[in-house]
Design a protein around this motif. Sequence first.
Motif, PDB file in Angstrom:
ATOM      1  N   LEU A  46       0.858  -1.174   0.000  1.00  0.00           N
ATOM      2  CA  LEU A  46       0.000   0.000   0.000  1.00  0.00           C
ATOM      3  C   LEU A  46       0.895   1.226   0.000  1.00  0.00           C
ATOM      4  O   LEU A  46       1.493   1.571   1.014  1.00  0.00           O
ATOM      5  N   GLY A  47       0.981   1.858  -1.152  1.00  0.00           N
ATOM      6  CA  GLY A  47       1.824   3.037  -1.282  1.00  0.00           C
ATOM      7  C   GLY A  47       1.219   4.241  -0.587  1.00  0.00           C
ATOM      8  O   GLY A  47       0.068   4.216  -0.139  1.00  0.00           O
ATOM      9  N   PRO A  48       1.968   5.327  -0.508  1.00  0.00           N
ATOM     10  CA  PRO A  48       1.502   6.524   0.200  1.00  0.00           C
ATOM     11  C   PRO A  48       0.203   7.096  -0.379  1.00  0.00           C
ATOM     12  O   PRO A  48      -0.657   7.551   0.369  1.00  0.00           O
ATOM     13  N   ASP A  49       0.041   7.055  -1.708  1.00  0.00           N
ATOM     14  CA  ASP A  49      -1.189   7.573  -2.311  1.00  0.00           C
ATOM     15  C   ASP A  49      -2.399   6.748  -1.889  1.00  0.00           C
ATOM     16  O   ASP A  49      -3.469   7.287  -1.593  1.00  0.00           O
ATOM     17  N   THR A  50      -2.232   5.437  -1.867  1.00  0.00           N
ATOM     18  CA  THR A  50      -3.321   4.551  -1.453  1.00  0.00           C
ATOM     19  C   THR A  50      -3.672   4.778   0.005  1.00  0.00           C
ATOM     20  O   THR A  50      -4.850   4.872   0.368  1.00  0.00           O
ATOM     21  N   LEU A  51      -2.664   4.890   0.840  1.00  0.00           N
ATOM     22  CA  LEU A  51      -2.912   5.102   2.269  1.00  0.00           C
ATOM     23  C   LEU A  51      -3.620   6.442   2.511  1.00  0.00           C
ATOM     24  O   LEU A  51      -4.528   6.525   3.340  1.00  0.00           O
ATOM     25  N   ARG A  52      -3.227   7.484   1.773  1.00  0.00           N
ATOM     26  CA  ARG A  52      -3.900   8.785   1.904  1.00  0.00           C
ATOM     27  C   ARG A  52      -5.359   8.689   1.470  1.00  0.00           C
ATOM     28  O   ARG A  52      -6.247   9.262   2.090  1.00  0.00           O
ATOM     29  N   ALA A  53      -5.613   7.955   0.380  1.00  0.00           N
ATOM     30  CA  ALA A  53      -6.983   7.805  -0.105  1.00  0.00           C
ATOM     31  C   ALA A  53      -7.849   7.051   0.902  1.00  0.00           C
ATOM     32  O   ALA A  53      -9.002   7.412   1.143  1.00  0.00           O
ATOM     33  N   VAL A  54      -7.286   6.013   1.514  1.00  0.00           N
ATOM     34  CA  VAL A  54      -8.026   5.250   2.530  1.00  0.00           C
ATOM     35  C   VAL A  54      -8.295   6.132   3.748  1.00  0.00           C
ATOM     36  O   VAL A  54      -9.410   6.161   4.285  1.00  0.00           O
ATOM     37  N   GLU A  55      -7.295   6.867   4.176  1.00  0.00           N
ATOM     38  CA  GLU A  55      -7.461   7.764   5.321  1.00  0.00           C
ATOM     39  C   GLU A  55      -8.552   8.791   5.036  1.00  0.00           C
ATOM     40  O   GLU A  55      -9.413   9.055   5.883  1.00  0.00           O
ATOM     41  N   LYS A  56      -8.559   9.346   3.834  1.00  0.00           N
ATOM     42  CA  LYS A  56      -9.567  10.338   3.455  1.00  0.00           C
ATOM     43  C   LYS A  56     -10.964   9.721   3.463  1.00  0.00           C
ATOM     44  O   LYS A  56     -11.923  10.342   3.936  1.00  0.00           O
ATOM     45  N   ALA A  57     -11.081   8.491   2.967  1.00  0.00           N
ATOM     46  CA  ALA A  57     -12.380   7.816   2.953  1.00  0.00           C
ATOM     47  C   ALA A  57     -12.908   7.633   4.374  1.00  0.00           C
ATOM     48  O   ALA A  57     -14.103   7.845   4.637  1.00  0.00           O
ATOM     49  N   PHE A  58     -12.034   7.266   5.301  1.00  0.00           N
ATOM     50  CA  PHE A  58     -12.462   7.096   6.687  1.00  0.00           C
ATOM     51  C   PHE A  58     -12.827   8.444   7.319  1.00  0.00           C
ATOM     52  O   PHE A  58     -13.769   8.521   8.105  1.00  0.00           O
ATOM     53  N   GLU A  59     -12.104   9.497   6.963  1.00  0.00           N
ATOM     54  CA  GLU A  59     -12.429  10.824   7.495  1.00  0.00           C
ATOM     55  C   GLU A  59     -13.793  11.279   7.007  1.00  0.00           C
ATOM     56  O   GLU A  59     -14.576  11.846   7.764  1.00  0.00           O
ATOM     57  N   ILE A  60     -14.085  11.028   5.731  1.00  0.00           N
ATOM     58  CA  ILE A  60     -15.362  11.438   5.144  1.00  0.00           C
ATOM     59  C   ILE A  60     -16.497  10.564   5.678  1.00  0.00           C
ATOM     60  O   ILE A  60     -17.609  11.020   5.878  1.00  0.00           O
ATOM     61  N   GLY A  61     -16.188   9.277   5.897  1.00  0.00           N
ATOM     62  CA  GLY A  61     -17.196   8.368   6.421  1.00  0.00           C
ATOM     63  C   GLY A  61     -17.898   7.539   5.358  1.00  0.00           C
ATOM     64  O   GLY A  61     -18.835   6.809   5.653  1.00  0.00           O
ATOM     65  N   TRP A  62     -17.474   7.647   4.116  1.00  0.00           N
ATOM     66  CA  TRP A  62     -18.056   6.873   3.024  1.00  0.00           C
ATOM     67  C   TRP A  62     -16.975   5.963   2.466  1.00  0.00           C
ATOM     68  O   TRP A  62     -16.033   6.415   1.835  1.00  0.00           O
ATOM     69  N   ILE A  63     -17.137   4.656   2.694  1.00  0.00           N
ATOM     70  CA  ILE A  63     -16.109   3.721   2.250  1.00  0.00           C
ATOM     71  C   ILE A  63     -16.432   3.133   0.885  1.00  0.00           C
ATOM     72  O   ILE A  63     -15.590   3.046   0.019  1.00  0.00           O
ATOM     73  N   GLY A  64     -17.670   2.726   0.662  1.00  0.00           N
ATOM     74  CA  GLY A  64     -18.004   2.039  -0.590  1.00  0.00           C
ATOM     75  C   GLY A  64     -18.796   2.862  -1.567  1.00  0.00           C
ATOM     76  O   GLY A  64     -18.914   2.512  -2.734  1.00  0.00           O
ATOM     77  N   ILE A  65     -19.383   3.958  -1.097  1.00  0.00           N
ATOM     78  CA  ILE A  65     -20.167   4.810  -1.982  1.00  0.00           C
ATOM     79  C   ILE A  65     -19.799   6.253  -1.691  1.00  0.00           C
ATOM     80  O   ILE A  65     -19.061   6.534  -0.771  1.00  0.00           O
ATOM     81  N   GLY A  66     -20.297   7.135  -2.500  1.00  0.00           N
ATOM     82  CA  GLY A  66     -20.025   8.545  -2.266  1.00  0.00           C
ATOM     83  C   GLY A  66     -19.233   9.155  -3.406  1.00  0.00           C
ATOM     84  O   GLY A  66     -19.023   8.546  -4.456  1.00  0.00           O
ATOM     85  N   ALA A  67     -18.785  10.379  -3.183  1.00  0.00           N
ATOM     86  CA  ALA A  67     -18.120  11.155  -4.233  1.00  0.00           C
ATOM     87  C   ALA A  67     -16.813  10.521  -4.695  1.00  0.00           C
ATOM     88  O   ALA A  67     -16.501  10.540  -5.884  1.00  0.00           O
ATOM     89  N   THR A  68     -16.058   9.945  -3.776  1.00  0.00           N
ATOM     90  CA  THR A  68     -14.779   9.334  -4.159  1.00  0.00           C
ATOM     91  C   THR A  68     -15.004   8.154  -5.093  1.00  0.00           C
ATOM     92  O   THR A  68     -14.302   7.997  -6.095  1.00  0.00           O
ATOM     93  N   THR A  69     -16.003   7.336  -4.784  1.00  0.00           N
ATOM     94  CA  THR A  69     -16.317   6.193  -5.643  1.00  0.00           C
ATOM     95  C   THR A  69     -16.824   6.677  -6.994  1.00  0.00           C
ATOM     96  O   THR A  69     -16.430   6.141  -8.034  1.00  0.00           O
ATOM     97  N   ALA A  70     -17.674   7.690  -6.995  1.00  0.00           N
ATOM     98  CA  ALA A  70     -18.183   8.243  -8.259  1.00  0.00           C
ATOM     99  C   ALA A  70     -17.033   8.801  -9.101  1.00  0.00           C
ATOM    100  O   ALA A  70     -16.998   8.589 -10.324  1.00  0.00           O
ATOM    101  N   ASP A  71     -16.098   9.476  -8.464  1.00  0.00           N
ATOM    102  CA  ASP A  71     -14.924   9.995  -9.183  1.00  0.00           C
ATOM    103  C   ASP A  71     -14.110   8.852  -9.776  1.00  0.00           C
ATOM    104  O   ASP A  71     -13.629   8.933 -10.911  1.00  0.00           O
ATOM    105  N   PHE A  72     -13.932   7.783  -9.002  1.00  0.00           N
ATOM    106  CA  PHE A  72     -13.190   6.609  -9.466  1.00  0.00           C
ATOM    107  C   PHE A  72     -13.881   5.995 -10.686  1.00  0.00           C
ATOM    108  O   PHE A  72     -13.235   5.675 -11.684  1.00  0.00           O
TER     109      PHE A  72
END
Length: 112
Positions: free
Chosen positions: A13-39
Amino acid sequence: MEQAAIPVFMPYLGPDTLRAVEKAFEIGWIGIGATTADFECAIADKLHTNRHVVATMTGTAALHLGLRLAGVGPGDEVIVGSFNYIADVQAIVMCGAQPVFCDIEEQTHSLD
């Protein structure tokens, strides 16, 4: 010269992946939401398609969705290799279909 072993069960898990996971937990949306839509939009752009892209939480969910989109349902038989992971069978059974195991080639583990 001896080659270094590749750890099969240790994910990288590289630094970019870890930052993205951390951001998802901060936002509170793991499987759905804006990050998933962007992906999903980024994947569609990468594939140069205007078709809808759907991200799933698990490989089993992706297999189930693919089988349903292929029209697999009750009474159908789906051929799977005998050297297999349980997710294939679970997705087939969730569609109401019957998995049918076949032999595999020893060298490639592909269907024989």
